[in-house]
Design a protein around this motif. Sequence first.
Motif, PDB file in Angstrom:
ATOM      1  N   ALA A  20      13.361  67.402   6.753  1.00  0.00           N
ATOM      2  CA  ALA A  20      13.183  66.256   5.862  1.00  0.00           C
ATOM      3  C   ALA A  20      14.502  65.881   5.196  1.00  0.00           C
ATOM      4  O   ALA A  20      14.822  64.695   5.035  1.00  0.00           O
ATOM      5  CB  ALA A  20      12.128  66.580   4.807  1.00  0.00           C
ATOM      6  N   LEU A  21      15.294  66.887   4.804  1.00  0.00           N
ATOM      7  CA  LEU A  21      16.596  66.631   4.192  1.00  0.00           C
ATOM      8  C   LEU A  21      17.543  65.966   5.186  1.00  0.00           C
ATOM      9  O   LEU A  21      18.274  65.028   4.835  1.00  0.00           O
ATOM     10  CB  LEU A  21      17.197  67.938   3.686  1.00  0.00           C
ATOM     11  CG  LEU A  21      18.571  67.849   3.018  1.00  0.00           C
ATOM     12  CD1 LEU A  21      18.489  67.035   1.729  1.00  0.00           C
ATOM     13  CD2 LEU A  21      19.112  69.250   2.715  1.00  0.00           C
ATOM     14  N   LEU A  22      17.541  66.422   6.434  1.00  0.00           N
ATOM     15  CA  LEU A  22      18.400  65.831   7.459  1.00  0.00           C
ATOM     16  C   LEU A  22      17.987  64.385   7.736  1.00  0.00           C
ATOM     17  O   LEU A  22      18.843  63.511   7.917  1.00  0.00           O
ATOM     18  CB  LEU A  22      18.323  66.668   8.743  1.00  0.00           C
ATOM     19  CG  LEU A  22      18.931  68.073   8.661  1.00  0.00           C
ATOM     20  CD1 LEU A  22      18.620  68.862   9.927  1.00  0.00           C
ATOM     21  CD2 LEU A  22      20.435  67.998   8.454  1.00  0.00           C
ATOM     22  N   ASP A  23      16.685  64.129   7.751  1.00  0.00           N
ATOM     23  CA  ASP A  23      16.204  62.758   7.971  1.00  0.00           C
ATOM     24  C   ASP A  23      16.620  61.851   6.812  1.00  0.00           C
ATOM     25  O   ASP A  23      17.014  60.700   7.024  1.00  0.00           O
ATOM     26  CB  ASP A  23      14.682  62.749   8.123  1.00  0.00           C
ATOM     27  CG  ASP A  23      14.223  63.390   9.420  1.00  0.00           C
ATOM     28  OD1 ASP A  23      15.061  63.512  10.336  1.00  0.00           O
ATOM     29  OD2 ASP A  23      13.046  63.783   9.509  1.00  0.00           O
ATOM     30  N   GLU A  24      16.533  62.378   5.581  1.00  0.00           N
ATOM     31  CA  GLU A  24      16.909  61.584   4.412  1.00  0.00           C
ATOM     32  C   GLU A  24      18.398  61.271   4.427  1.00  0.00           C
ATOM     33  O   GLU A  24      18.814  60.157   4.094  1.00  0.00           O
ATOM     34  CB  GLU A  24      16.547  62.332   3.129  1.00  0.00           C
ATOM     35  CG  GLU A  24      16.830  61.553   1.864  1.00  0.00           C
ATOM     36  CD  GLU A  24      16.397  62.279   0.606  1.00  0.00           C
ATOM     37  OE1 GLU A  24      16.744  61.817  -0.508  1.00  0.00           O
ATOM     38  OE2 GLU A  24      15.704  63.307   0.728  1.00  0.00           O
ATOM     39  N   ALA A  25      19.204  62.262   4.822  1.00  0.00           N
ATOM     40  CA  ALA A  25      20.646  62.035   4.897  1.00  0.00           C
ATOM     41  C   ALA A  25      20.981  60.986   5.958  1.00  0.00           C
ATOM     42  O   ALA A  25      21.879  60.159   5.770  1.00  0.00           O
ATOM     43  CB  ALA A  25      21.365  63.346   5.204  1.00  0.00           C
ATOM     44  N   GLN A  26      20.261  61.000   7.067  1.00  0.00           N
ATOM     45  CA  GLN A  26      20.491  60.017   8.121  1.00  0.00           C
ATOM     46  C   GLN A  26      20.100  58.623   7.642  1.00  0.00           C
ATOM     47  O   GLN A  26      20.787  57.635   7.934  1.00  0.00           O
ATOM     48  CB  GLN A  26      19.682  60.391   9.365  1.00  0.00           C
ATOM     49  CG  GLN A  26      19.995  59.551  10.580  1.00  0.00           C
ATOM     50  CD  GLN A  26      21.443  59.694  11.033  1.00  0.00           C
ATOM     51  OE1 GLN A  26      22.030  60.775  10.937  1.00  0.00           O
ATOM     52  NE2 GLN A  26      22.032  58.618  11.524  1.00  0.00           N
ATOM     53  N   SER A  27      19.015  58.519   6.873  1.00  0.00           N
ATOM     54  CA  SER A  27      18.599  57.222   6.339  1.00  0.00           C
ATOM     55  C   SER A  27      19.621  56.682   5.356  1.00  0.00           C
ATOM     56  O   SER A  27      19.887  55.481   5.308  1.00  0.00           O
ATOM     57  CB  SER A  27      17.236  57.354   5.650  1.00  0.00           C
ATOM     58  OG  SER A  27      16.241  57.768   6.566  1.00  0.00           O
ATOM     59  N   ALA A  28      20.210  57.599   4.561  1.00  0.00           N
ATOM     60  CA  ALA A  28      21.221  57.178   3.587  1.00  0.00           C
ATOM     61  C   ALA A  28      22.446  56.616   4.290  1.00  0.00           C
ATOM     62  O   ALA A  28      23.074  55.664   3.811  1.00  0.00           O
ATOM     63  CB  ALA A  28      21.607  58.346   2.701  1.00  0.00           C
ATOM     64  N   LYS A  29      22.817  57.176   5.457  1.00  0.00           N
ATOM     65  CA  LYS A  29      23.956  56.669   6.212  1.00  0.00           C
ATOM     66  C   LYS A  29      23.733  55.235   6.671  1.00  0.00           C
ATOM     67  O   LYS A  29      24.667  54.432   6.734  1.00  0.00           O
ATOM     68  CB  LYS A  29      24.219  57.562   7.431  1.00  0.00           C
ATOM     69  CG  LYS A  29      24.853  58.895   7.096  1.00  0.00           C
ATOM     70  CD  LYS A  29      25.127  59.673   8.371  1.00  0.00           C
ATOM     71  CE  LYS A  29      25.778  61.017   8.066  1.00  0.00           C
ATOM     72  NZ  LYS A  29      26.044  61.783   9.314  1.00  0.00           N
ATOM     73  N   SER A  30      22.496  54.918   6.985  1.00  0.00           N
ATOM     74  CA  SER A  30      22.200  53.573   7.485  1.00  0.00           C
ATOM     75  C   SER A  30      22.042  52.558   6.364  1.00  0.00           C
ATOM     76  O   SER A  30      21.801  51.385   6.613  1.00  0.00           O
ATOM     77  CB  SER A  30      20.911  53.607   8.323  1.00  0.00           C
ATOM     78  OG  SER A  30      19.812  54.015   7.518  1.00  0.00           O
TER      79      SER A  30
END
Length: 264
Positions: free
Chosen positions: A76-86
């Motif tokens: 979930a943390l990795l997914d959130e970090a990826q969303s923040a990049k976009s």
Amino acid sequence: ISVNQSAQGRSGIIQLASIPVCGGCGSAAMTALNALLDDPSHRRRGEDSVLAWWLRRPAAFSLDIIDKPALADVEALLDEAQSAKSGTVIDTNAFYALTLSANQSRAVVRDWLEIPLADAKASLARWFADHQCTRLSADGAHPAPLWHMAQATGRWDGSRYVPGSAVHDLEQQLLRCALRGAPPPASLAPRLLSRIRNDHRIDHPRATMLRLILTRPPFKEQIMPGLDETATDPAYVWGRVFATLESIQHRALPELNATIRDRY
């Protein structure tokens, strides 16, 4: 802050009288710090230090993920970090962390961190992405608890890591890697490799540290978290063949003390 010498303070004033803060503010700050240190969800005890952390505003965030990295929480943390990049997530919250150690009756500030909460989450996401790798007992990439990684630099006695034999202060340095995105100490690679050779043991926490070393400066290599069955590099393929031969030897002679890996 207590000043011992006149040259250290303001206008030659020493001791507590040199502090440029009112009594009420100082009392409030110490009361808040004591409350944080008394709260297990806002402190992390290390080998010879303690870290207290807090947020500008309450949020669903905890540093427990560092020592108890449940796979679902890490993903979930990795997914959130990826969303923040976009650019789909905007967070103006802030993360604060204070690391203290003791010197007789005084507290020593070892580290101070003040960054946006989004940056703290991004650093933690990189920490897991850079070190997690496949375990023998489970499919897919898995993270390792930070305390276990530090402990794995100690001597293996056949059933556990010997207490007190781990690299001194490594846990604090790994914590900086996780929160600041810093590279691991340069001395870690040779010390860890030496320990692996002497113990004839490489397990999941040791493998995660090797991967962390190789994926961060000065190496910054693209190290796969698991087996790459499409790799054709001769050294990679020969390593797989060697591992298969050793596996055959293990199954044929379960009580064997030294395998081909130990001898060659």
